[in-house]
Design an enzyme around this catalytic site. Structure first.
Site, short mmCIF file in Angstrom:
data_model
loop_
_atom_site.label_atom_id
_atom_site.label_comp_id
_atom_site.label_asym_id
_atom_site.label_seq_id
_atom_site.Cartn_x
_atom_site.Cartn_y
_atom_site.Cartn_z
N CYS A 297 3.09 5.49 -8.41
CA CYS A 297 2.19 6.52 -8.91
C CYS A 297 2.69 7.94 -8.64
CB CYS A 297 0.80 6.32 -8.31
SG CYS A 297 0.14 4.68 -8.65
N HIS B 92 -4.35 14.01 -5.09
CA HIS B 92 -4.04 12.67 -5.59
C HIS B 92 -5.35 11.88 -5.73
CE1 HIS B 92 -1.81 9.05 -6.40
NE2 HIS B 92 -2.39 8.43 -5.38
N GLU C 159 -5.58 11.55 2.65
CA GLU C 159 -5.08 12.78 2.01
C GLU C 159 -5.82 14.00 2.56
OE1 GLU C 159 -4.05 14.67 -2.38
OE2 GLU C 159 -5.39 12.94 -2.26
N LYS D 40 -8.64 12.96 -11.43
CA LYS D 40 -8.71 11.52 -11.72
C LYS D 40 -10.16 11.06 -11.87
CE LYS D 40 -4.39 9.92 -9.53
NZ LYS D 40 -3.93 11.18 -8.91
N HIS E 181 -6.78 6.88 -13.20
CA HIS E 181 -5.45 6.96 -12.58
C HIS E 181 -4.40 6.48 -13.57
CE1 HIS E 181 -2.29 7.12 -9.85
NE2 HIS E 181 -2.67 6.26 -8.92
N PHE F 189 2.39 3.37 -4.36
CA PHE F 189 2.63 2.14 -3.62
C PHE F 189 4.07 2.14 -3.12
CE2 PHE F 189 -0.67 -1.00 -5.65
CZ PHE F 189 -1.70 -0.21 -5.17
#
Length: 413
Positions: free
Chosen positions: A163, A303, A314, A334, A339, A400
């Site tokens: 991502c 994010h 985060e 998002k 996403h 990931f």
């Protein structure tokens, strides 16, 4: 090193199929989440996602051509075309040996792979593959096809960092230009993960929201009731250009790339470090690269995927870097787009650049009750867009595997 500016952008998103519609709907707080229409989701825990709306590939690419491409490549071509037109580029008048493509995608042709394997298993007597199977599934094909369309013979490759791929691609393009290896780069990312394999796989990893009863508001970053991300699809494209090159051709300069930072959590296959270690390092690296300090950042496009652990880590990292800042705006777009995985960094960089241009912070929607005391520490721009002077904007993306990529954009002066 050379200055790098942005001279064109293109967007294909669940809330708008071009830059103007995307930005208008971001400011309006429009949700792109709805029940998935492309296939039967009854066997899955999640039945919704952020699909493109009122969109047909055949309206943009002839069927004789698009049949050779997976959906993610078609998305890339369409976003890139808008960016090229937006930048008013006449490739015939430029040195195409010094113009390249650096693209990002996390999944590549996952739709093609899924469909071809199912079809292969069904063909008991005469199993065979489509001759375009391999070029349709490999993740680097989008950058190759963009270069072929415009005859660009400069650097050409694809970044894969889950991502974080779109942001990684932008940072790489930025570096190649400022090192003098390219005059111009088409960069960004595309993803088409709304497939049976994509939905089933992310469900199995417990990453997706299963709030089917409240699909349109299921992406709710920072909220106490958040239960996972909403998968989205689309593409974002940016034209990065060396400043003197852009000036020489009379380009309209939208903004400037100030810096980029990359790091790793080195912690877990799919989860972020609980103390946001990688995010902390990546943001500090980006600030150092840009030659600025934390107090210079006016807006962070987070994010913030709406996962319980990810959002928390985060925010911890942001607090470690920035402390409590009254004039710092945060938001999670998002909440509207879902996403877009490898394309997330591209469309969120565009949102950050538009925030600089217009002095408007797009909102975080769907968040009703902020988890812990984060709402007291940060301005999360909840509910509605806000006017705010933005000179420097930061965009965070994490993937990931622990991949961290942070880009910083600045007002062109």
């Amino acid at each position: 090193m050379k200055r790098v500016v942005i001279t064109g952008m293109g967007a294909l998103t669940p809330i708008g199929n071009n830059i103007n519609d995307y930005w208008t709907n971001l400011k309006a707080g429009t949700s792109g989440a709805a029940e998935i229409t492309r296939f039967d989701t009854s066997k899955f825990k999640t039945h919704f996602g952020c699909e493109l709306k009122n969109f047909n590939i055949d309206d943009h690419i002839p069927r004789s051509e698009s049949r050779k491409y997976d959906r993610f490549t078609s998305y890339a071509l369409i976003a890139a075309e808008e960016a090229v037109k937006n930048a008013n580029i006449d490739f015939e008048s430029l040195n195409r040996n010094k113009i390249g493509v650096v693209w990002g995608s996390g999944n590549g042709g996952i739709e093609t792979f899924t469909e071809e394997m199912i079809d292969y298993v069904k063909r008991d007597e005469n199993p065979k593959f489509n001759p375009f199977f391999i070029p349709k599934i490999i993740a680097d094909i989008a950058s190759g096809v963009i270069s072929m369309k415009y005859g660009l013979r400069g650097i050409n490759f694809t970044c894969i960092s889950a991502c974080a791929s779109g942001t990684t691609a932008i940072i790489d393009a930025f570096n190649y230009i400022r090192w003098g290896k390219a005059n111009m780069v088409i960069t960004g990312g595309s993803e088409a993960p709304i497939t049976a394999a994509g939905l089933g796989g992310f469900n199995a990893s417990r990453a997706l929201s299963t709030n089917n009863e409240e699909a349109s508001t299921a992406s709710r970053p920072f909220d106490k009731t958040r239960d996972g991300f909403v998968v989205g699809e689309g593409a974002g494209a940016l034209i990065l250009e060396e400043y003197e090159h852009a000036k020489a051709r009379g380009a309209n300069i939208i903004a400037e790339v100030a810096g980029g930072g990359m790091a790793a959590d080195a912690y877990h296959l799919t989860g972020t470090h609980p103390e946001g270690e990688g995010a902390f390092l990546g943001m500090n690296e980006a600030l150092e690269d840009a030659g600025i300090t934390a107090k210079d950042i006016d807006y962070i496009n987070m994010h913030a995927t709406s996962t319980p652990i990810g959002d928390q880590s985060e925010l911890i990292a942001v607090e470690r870097v920035f402390g409590k800042r009254e004039n710092l705006k945060l938001s999670a777009t998002k909440s509207m787009t879902g996403h877009l995985l490898g394309a997330a960094g591209a469309i969120e960089s565009i949102a950050s650049i538009m925030a600089i241009q217009e002095g408007v912070i797009p909102p975080t929607i769907n968040t009703k009750e902020v988890d812990s005391d984060w709402g007291d520490k940060f301005d999360l721009t909840l509910g509605t867009a806000e006017k705010h002077d933005v000179r420097y904007a930061m965009s965070n993306t994490f993937g990931f595997g622990g991949h961290i990529a942070t880009a910083i954009f600045k007002r062109f002066e």
